[in-house]
Design a protein around this motif. Structure first.
Motif, mmCIF file in Angstrom:
data_model
loop_
_atom_site.group_PDB
_atom_site.id
_atom_site.type_symbol
_atom_site.label_atom_id
_atom_site.label_comp_id
_atom_site.label_asym_id
_atom_site.label_seq_id
_atom_site.Cartn_x
_atom_site.Cartn_y
_atom_site.Cartn_z
ATOM 1 N N LEU A 79 -7.223 -15.746 13.695
ATOM 2 C CA LEU A 79 -6.431 -17.017 13.203
ATOM 3 C C LEU A 79 -5.615 -17.086 14.070
ATOM 4 C CD1 LEU A 79 -4.200 -15.562 9.988
ATOM 5 C CD2 LEU A 79 -6.603 -17.308 10.581
ATOM 6 N N SER A 80 -5.692 -16.811 15.792
ATOM 7 C CA SER A 80 -5.111 -17.377 17.541
ATOM 8 C C SER A 80 -5.716 -18.815 17.179
ATOM 9 C CB SER A 80 -5.507 -16.782 18.134
ATOM 10 O OG SER A 80 -4.425 -15.420 18.064
ATOM 11 N N PRO A 81 -6.805 -18.786 17.337
ATOM 12 C CA PRO A 81 -7.443 -20.572 17.132
ATOM 13 C C PRO A 81 -6.441 -22.037 16.904
ATOM 14 C CG PRO A 81 -9.314 -19.080 17.268
ATOM 15 C CD PRO A 81 -7.977 -18.157 16.835
ATOM 16 N N ALA A 82 -6.534 -21.135 15.005
ATOM 17 C CA ALA A 82 -5.571 -22.328 14.172
ATOM 18 C C ALA A 82 -4.252 -22.803 15.021
ATOM 19 C CB ALA A 82 -5.675 -22.035 12.820
ATOM 20 N N LEU A 83 -3.512 -21.411 15.539
ATOM 21 C CA LEU A 83 -2.039 -21.261 15.441
ATOM 22 C C LEU A 83 -1.782 -22.021 16.832
ATOM 23 C CD1 LEU A 83 -1.013 -17.990 14.945
ATOM 24 C CD2 LEU A 83 -1.094 -19.193 13.257
ATOM 25 N N HIS A 84 -2.828 -22.115 17.978
ATOM 26 C CA HIS A 84 -2.610 -22.932 19.700
ATOM 27 C C HIS A 84 -3.081 -23.589 18.760
ATOM 28 C CE1 HIS A 84 -1.988 -18.698 21.768
ATOM 29 N NE2 HIS A 84 -1.897 -18.537 21.122
ATOM 30 N N ARG A 85 -4.272 -24.327 17.962
ATOM 31 C CA ARG A 85 -4.683 -25.551 18.238
ATOM 32 C C ARG A 85 -3.740 -26.466 17.632
ATOM 33 N NH1 ARG A 85 -10.650 -24.008 16.371
ATOM 34 N NH2 ARG A 85 -11.366 -23.624 18.616
ATOM 35 N N VAL A 136 2.082 -5.613 8.329
ATOM 36 C CA VAL A 136 1.798 -6.720 9.513
ATOM 37 C C VAL A 136 0.375 -6.801 9.466
ATOM 38 C CG1 VAL A 136 3.077 -4.787 11.178
ATOM 39 C CG2 VAL A 136 0.877 -3.729 10.897
ATOM 40 N N LEU A 137 0.213 -6.436 8.071
ATOM 41 C CA LEU A 137 -1.578 -6.555 7.479
ATOM 42 C C LEU A 137 -1.272 -7.950 7.252
ATOM 43 C CD1 LEU A 137 -2.833 -3.993 5.922
ATOM 44 C CD2 LEU A 137 -4.086 -4.784 7.501
ATOM 45 N N TYR A 138 -2.372 -9.398 7.605
ATOM 46 C CA TYR A 138 -2.141 -10.837 6.638
ATOM 47 C C TYR A 138 -3.512 -10.564 5.521
ATOM 48 C CZ TYR A 138 -5.217 -12.373 10.955
ATOM 49 O OH TYR A 138 -6.487 -11.813 11.870
ATOM 50 N N GLU A 139 -4.663 -9.493 5.914
ATOM 51 C CA GLU A 139 -4.946 -9.899 5.004
ATOM 52 C C GLU A 139 -5.951 -8.504 4.818
ATOM 53 O OE1 GLU A 139 -9.078 -13.031 5.004
ATOM 54 O OE2 GLU A 139 -8.856 -12.162 7.006
ATOM 55 N N PRO A 140 -6.149 -7.808 3.150
ATOM 56 C CA PRO A 140 -5.726 -9.362 2.232
ATOM 57 C C PRO A 140 -4.038 -8.807 2.081
ATOM 58 C CG PRO A 140 -5.980 -6.938 1.659
ATOM 59 C CD PRO A 140 -6.891 -6.804 2.890
ATOM 60 N N ALA A 167 -0.295 -24.053 10.194
ATOM 61 C CA ALA A 167 -1.819 -24.098 10.049
ATOM 62 C C ALA A 167 -2.494 -22.340 9.515
ATOM 63 C CB ALA A 167 -2.232 -24.152 11.726
ATOM 64 N N GLY A 168 -1.539 -21.199 9.745
ATOM 65 C CA GLY A 168 -2.188 -19.812 9.726
ATOM 66 C C GLY A 168 -2.411 -19.574 8.057
ATOM 67 N N GLU A 169 -1.203 -20.643 7.232
ATOM 68 C CA GLU A 169 -1.561 -20.651 6.030
ATOM 69 C C GLU A 169 -2.623 -21.476 5.478
ATOM 70 O OE1 GLU A 169 1.775 -21.705 4.624
ATOM 71 O OE2 GLU A 169 3.291 -20.147 4.991
ATOM 72 N N ARG A 170 -2.966 -22.345 5.928
ATOM 73 C CA ARG A 170 -3.798 -22.961 5.599
ATOM 74 C C ARG A 170 -5.504 -22.278 6.218
ATOM 75 N NH1 ARG A 170 -1.504 -27.178 7.696
ATOM 76 N NH2 ARG A 170 -2.214 -27.502 9.614
ATOM 77 N N ALA A 171 -5.007 -21.927 7.109
ATOM 78 C CA ALA A 171 -6.494 -20.979 7.155
ATOM 79 C C ALA A 171 -7.027 -19.364 6.363
ATOM 80 C CB ALA A 171 -6.367 -20.322 9.030
ATOM 81 N N LEU A 172 -5.943 -18.880 6.732
ATOM 82 C CA LEU A 172 -5.985 -17.657 5.113
ATOM 83 C C LEU A 172 -6.319 -18.688 3.842
ATOM 84 C CD1 LEU A 172 -2.934 -15.452 6.373
ATOM 85 C CD2 LEU A 172 -5.297 -14.642 6.381
#
Length: 275
Positions: free
Chosen positions: A18-24, A215-219, A267-272
């Motif tokens: 998810l790093s690209p979504a966050l940094h962008r 620390v999990l974000y998916e699932p 942005a992270g929530e949208r990407a997930l």
């Protein structure tokens, strides 16, 4: 002088990052036109050649598994935090060409807890003993003056956690994974285990739980996190950690403070949700 405006996350596998979504999102929020942030599938063998081939336009790198230790010999300096956990997740290229490594996972975890009003706990429990557990111990040394109980599956893991406790000057106690249900009574529980590992513990959540940092974000949410939240406990997830450590990375790489936390989280929530 060449304008430094490139950054990226490296690792293997990396497609899920998810790093690209966050940094962008951070660059957009900061008005940094022309900044780019990419992802590259890089393993330990390919890492030295990749780093050596970077030009002066590069501002920094984010590193995930399996590169957090492999990158250390390639650096000119490593922060005290990164050295304490033997893991670098951030490399900043200075204007004079030096490569400086840091670990933003540790202060990111502390910042995520602080955001939820958790600045100090008298004791804590850590589920698991993998790479993230050492960062959890380092974070806990900043907010937990009391005992930290680590629940592990093997004597080998127990020995590793005892070593980390001694290295970090933390009051670490070891307990068997079979007794992990007892961990859920701690004021703060940090789950560092892979997906599915804590599912069987969901039925043991106490009536009045404290705080759980899974620390999990998916699932997401995990069965344990779902039950914890339903019982009224304070719940933090992997996205909280990812966002807060990324905030610190953006600030180091761009020199702009503060990074836009809310925009990055959104942005992270949208990407997930798009997955």
């Amino acid at each position: 002088m060449t304008r430094r405006h490139r950054a990226a996350v490296l690792g293997s596998p990396i497609a899920h990052s998810l790093s690209p979504a966050l940094h962008r999102a951070a660059y957009a929020g900061l008005g940094l036109d022309g900044w780019t942030y990419d992802r590259f599938e890089i393993d330990e063998e390919a890492l030295p050649g990749f780093v050596e081939g970077l030009g002066p336009e590069w501002a920094g790198l984010s590193l995930t598994m399996p590169l957090k230790r492999a990158v250390v010999p390639l650096l000119d300096a490593v922060s005290e935090t990164a050295a304490s956990v033997e893991a670098v997740n951030t490399v900043v290229f200075t204007e004079d060409g030096r490569r400086v490594g840091d670990n933003t996972d540790v202060p990111g975890m502390v910042a995520a807890l602080r955001e939820r009003g958790i600045e100090k706990v008298e004791s804590a429990a850590v589920l698991g003993a993998g790479a993230t557990a050492s960062s959890a111990l380092a974070a806990l040394t900043r907010i937990c003056p009391g005992g930290i109980t680590v629940y592990v599956r093997s004597e080998a893991r127990a020995a590793e956690m005892r070593e980390w406790g001694a290295r970090l000057e933390a009051d670490v106690r070891i307990a068997a994974w079979e007794d992990a249900a007892e961990a859920l009574r701690a004021p703060l529980v940090i789950a560092t285990t892979p997906a599915g590992a804590t599912d069987a513990l969901a039925g043991a959540v106490p009536e009045r739980p404290g705080a759980l940092f899974d620390v999990l974000y998916e699932p997401w949410p995990t069965p344990l996190a779902h039950r914890w939240s339903a019982a009224g406990g304070v719940l933090l997830g992997g996205l909280d950690l990812l966002v807060h450590q990324a905030v610190l990375q953006v600030e180091q790489m761009t020199g702009r403070v503060p990074a836009p936390l809310k925009a990055m989280r959104d942005a992270g929530e949208r990407a997930l949700s798009a997955r």
